[in-house]
Structure formats: C-alpha cells, structure tokens
Design an enzyme around this catalytic site. Structure first.
Site, PDB file in Angstrom:
ATOM      1  N   PRO A 190       0.833  -1.392  -0.110  1.00  0.00           N
ATOM      2  CG  PRO A 190       0.062  -1.064   2.303  1.00  0.00           C
ATOM      3  CD  PRO A 190       0.806  -1.894   1.360  1.00  0.00           C
ATOM      4  CB  CYS A 238      -0.406  32.029 -14.696  1.00  0.00           C
ATOM      5  SG  CYS A 238       0.129  33.468 -13.528  1.00  0.00           S
TER       6      CYS A 238
HETATM    7  C1  LIG Z   1       1.938   2.417  -7.030  1.00  0.00           C
HETATM    8  C2  LIG Z   1       2.106   1.388  -6.442  1.00  0.00           C
HETATM    9  C3  LIG Z   1       1.382   0.799  -5.459  1.00  0.00           C
HETATM   10  C4  LIG Z   1       0.790   1.631  -4.296  1.00  0.00           C
HETATM   11  O1  LIG Z   1      -0.304   1.978  -5.117  1.00  0.00           O
HETATM   12  P1  LIG Z   1      -1.641   2.891  -3.860  1.00  0.00           P
HETATM   13  O2  LIG Z   1      -2.633   2.952  -4.691  1.00  0.00           O
HETATM   14  O3  LIG Z   1      -0.778   4.192  -3.547  1.00  0.00           O
HETATM   15  O4  LIG Z   1      -1.790   1.854  -2.698  1.00  0.00           O
HETATM   16  C5  LIG Z   1       1.846  -0.541  -5.314  1.00  0.00           C
HETATM   17  N1  LIG Z   1       2.641  -1.218  -5.934  1.00  0.00           N
HETATM   18  C6  LIG Z   1       2.924  -1.044  -7.016  1.00  0.00           C
HETATM   19  C7  LIG Z   1       3.886  -1.559  -7.958  1.00  0.00           C
HETATM   20  C8  LIG Z   1       2.870   0.730  -7.531  1.00  0.00           C
HETATM   21  O5  LIG Z   1       3.248   0.991  -8.735  1.00  0.00           O
END
Ligand SMILES: *Cc1c(COP(=O)(O)O)cnc(C)c1O
Length: 421
Positions: A266, A337
C-alpha cells in the site's frame, strides 16, 4: 478558532501555530496516524505469512521512511533512485523490491546489493536473464482486469502498460528456461479497489499465475486500496478484503501443497489521511452574478495536483480566528497562472468547476486541505511559476511539530543553470 471534523488530526489552533512557526504552504504529517495505518496494514489477514511493503512513491520523505522502517515495513520502489533513497534512509537493500516502468541501467548493482527485482516487461526479463543467468526473479503480470477509478488510475487491463500481459506466458516461460531463471515471486497490482469480491477474484487469477511456476513462494498483490477522504466516500476495510484472500491461499495449499507467502504494497492507504496541506487565502475575486466567487490560495498544483489531474476530491476547511456566520459557494483556485489549477473540480471531471460551500472567507484566513499524504508532495507541478518547494512538518506522538523538509531557497530553482552569457 473553528473546530475541525472528528476524523482530522489537525485542529485550527495547531494549524495557526504551525503557520506562524513555519509559514505557508506547508504539509503537516501526523506520526500517530502513520503508525496506526502501518499497524492496520500489518494486520492484513494472511494464511502463510505477510510482508507489507510501503509503496514509497506516495511520499518518500526520509522521516516517513524511517518511521515505517521502525514499524517493520519493507519497501516497494518504482525506480532505482527510490531504491537508493530508501537505503539512504536506513532500509537494508534486502528489504527493497523494485517494480519499475524503467529498469535502471545499473539494476545489476542494485540486485547484487540485495534489491529484489520484479520484471515488469519481457524486455526487462531478458535484460535480467542476460545479467543473472540462473538468478532469482519476480514477475509482474497484468492479469487482464483492473478496478481503478478511471483510465488514469487503472493499472490493470488492456489499456494499462504495467506488467507483462497475462497472455504472453509462453514467451515468459521460454525466456525463463533459456536463462535458467528461478521465478520466486508473482506480482500483480491492479488499482484502487474496496470490494472484497474483486479482491477474491484477483487473488484467484494471481494464484493461477503462481500455479504456472513451481518455484514461486511469494505472491504480491500490490496496493491500490481506496481510502475515503471525503465524508461520502467509502474506504477499504482491510479485514473484509483480506479474509477471502487468505481463504484462497488456503484452498491453493490444500490443492497443490504449496504454502504461498503474501505481500501487499500500500501507498495511499498508509499516507492519504495522515497529512493536511496548510495554506493561506491570499485573494478573492468574483466574475459577477452569472459567474463564480473565487478564493485564491498561496498553494495549488505546485503542492497538490490530484484535483487538476483526476478531479480528485479533498476536504477543504477554512480556519478563522473568529468564526463568521454564513456560508458561500466558492471555487477554490491555486496560485499558478494555469486555468486548470483548481482545487474544487467536479468529482472525477477536472474540466468542470464544482463550487464548494464554505464559511464566508476573507483574505488572510488559513485553509486546510486534508487527505494530501499520498501523491501530493511527491507528485505535483513543483517549480511551476518558479514557486519554491513547500516545507514539510511531522507531528510527533506528543503533537509537537518537527520540520522534516525546509522550504526551498528560491535561488535553488536556478542553481543548476549554466551561464552562457
Ligand atoms: C503505486 C504502486 C503501489 C501503491 O499504490 P497505492 O494506490 O498508492 O496503494 C503498489 N505497488 C506498485 C507496483 C505501485 O506501482
């Protein structure tokens, strides 16, 4: 001072003293919320072990990385630079896994140090195989389904370029055989979702990929848990989403004898509601009775781009010394802007204005934009109109503010320019 909704960690009085000490705009992170979110992630239901990786692209400040390192999280890095940044903050290389759109030139060095690599395309797999014949690799697949809110947040399905398309599995196997690779991880990350039924489906599809590779011991289901920033939004209940996932892992073990470890990654879930952006109302304009009332902040897409990019909704609170009676619908505009620099677009439609009902607002009032922990300080049009990078503050467990990034000196903006006159 006006009071704040119970779901927010930052009240008007604390906001006032932070503005006086550090100026505006300033991001204010809350370590208690970060800690509670890390614990909730570590409690994700699992059958045979769990690793939680912080997707550090959401907010990569060293203080946040250090806190999560101490809490026992590992790292999902999206670039070689992120991997190095995590190491500089104290993560051992072995606690980092790299899933990147651009495999860095020096991925071999990172891997020799201990960074785990997930191949996110056939080309990446081939480069890894050539550099590390017989090596251990993870494979990021696009399992053919996504549940993101829109095309810009969807990270699965045919319109997404992330990961190896599931139908190319024969080519993957050919390459794995050719280089004698050992596939140890399968990785899927399919975008924001809060529906346990979707989670169960995705877990099943991902375990089908695990089935294809005997040597896999870990399945990483990525991140993308929707959080509620606005009162009418629904967040993800990790216990509810995780329970059917753990069940799928148990079924898989009963059927194959393979006890697969779970990883989750996450970003948003850990950060989103752990930060507010504190700004000041610096102007007010009207376009007449057929038009709109605008309030203009001393921040905007230079600190928060999500509304302009996705039509994302963030709570906006006006902090007043003396609460004024009455409300008015305002379009809240940023300081760039650029007509797209709007903080109150229609939900999901950055092209449309959606005036927000707020207390009668005067120039000089403070303004709090909540839910800005993820993909705000890390993802903005920083430096546009030559505004310097904003400051970041972290509230500790005793609610004492610590400066964790100072406001940039304006001269730093042109420090890399080379004079040819
Ligand atoms: C961005 C990403 C996450 C986290 O995604 P969230 O939507 O912020 O939880 C996890 N794994 C990978 C591979 C990502 O690119």
């Amino acid at each position: 001072m006006s009071t704040s909704p119970p779901n927010s960690f930052l009240d008007g009085a604390t906001a006032g003293s932070i503005a006086a000490s550090f100026g505006t705009p300033v991001y204010v992170y809350d370590s208690e919320t970060l800690e509670a979110n890390a614990q909730a992630a570590l409690d994700f239901p699992n059958a045979y072990g769990l690793t939680v990786r912080y997707a550090m692209k959401a907010a990569p400040n060293r203080a946040i990385l250090k806190q999560f390192c101490a809490a026992g999280l590992q790292i999902d890095a999206s670039s070689g630079h992120e991997a190095r940044r995590a190491m500089a903050a104290g993560f051992p290389a072995g606690a980092i896994s790299l899933s990147s759109q651009e495999l860095p030139e020096d991925f071999d060095q990172l891997h020799r140090q201990g960074v785990a690599i997930n191949a996110c395309s056939l080309h990446q797999l081939e480069r890894f195989g050539a550099a590390f014949p017989g090596g251990e690799i993870g494979l990021r697949f696009n399992p053919g389904a996504g549940s993101g809110g829109n095309n810009r947040t969807n990270v699965g399905g045919p319109s997404s370029s992330f990961g190896i398309w599931h139908a190319w599995i024969d080519q993957v196997k050919e390459m794995v055989d050719r280089f004698g690779l050992k596939v140890v991880r399968i990785h899927t990350h399919i975008g924001s979702g809060s529906d346990p039924a979707v989670w169960q489906t995705i877990a099943g599809m991902s375990l089908d990929l695990v089935r294809q590779f005997e040597s896999v011991h870990t399945l990483n289901l990525g991140g993308g848990y929707k959080v509620a920033r606005m009162e009418d939004e629904v967040g993800t209940d990790l216990q509810a989403c995780g329970a059917p996932v753990a069940e799928k892992f148990r079924e898989f073990a009963a059927e194959t004898g393979r006890e697969i470890k779970l990883e989750i990654e996450p970003g948003t879930f850990l950060l989103a509601n752990a930060c507010s952006l504190l700004a000041k109302v610096q102007d007010r304009v009207s376009t007449g009775s057929e038009g709109y009332e605008f309030i203009k902040l001393d921040t905007g897409m230079t600190e928060i781009l999500r509304p302009s990019l996705y039509g994302a909704q963030h709570p906006i609170r006006i902090v007043q010394q003396e609460p004024r009676a009455g409300q008015r619908a305002y379009v809240v505009a940023g300081h760039c802007c650029e007509s797209g620099d709007i903080l109150t677009p229609a939900p999901g439609d950055p092209e449309l204005l959606a005036p927000r009902l707020l207390p009668l607002t005067e120039i000089g009032d403070l303004c709090l934009i909540d839910g800005v922990g993820a993909y705000c300080s890390a993802m903005s049009t920083k430096h546009y109109n030559s505004y310097p990078e904003a400051a970041e503050v972290l509230l500790d467990g005793d609610r004492q503010p610590h400066l964790i990034r100072r406001r940039e000196d304006p001269e730093a903006l042109w420090a890399n320019e080379i004079r040819i006159d």
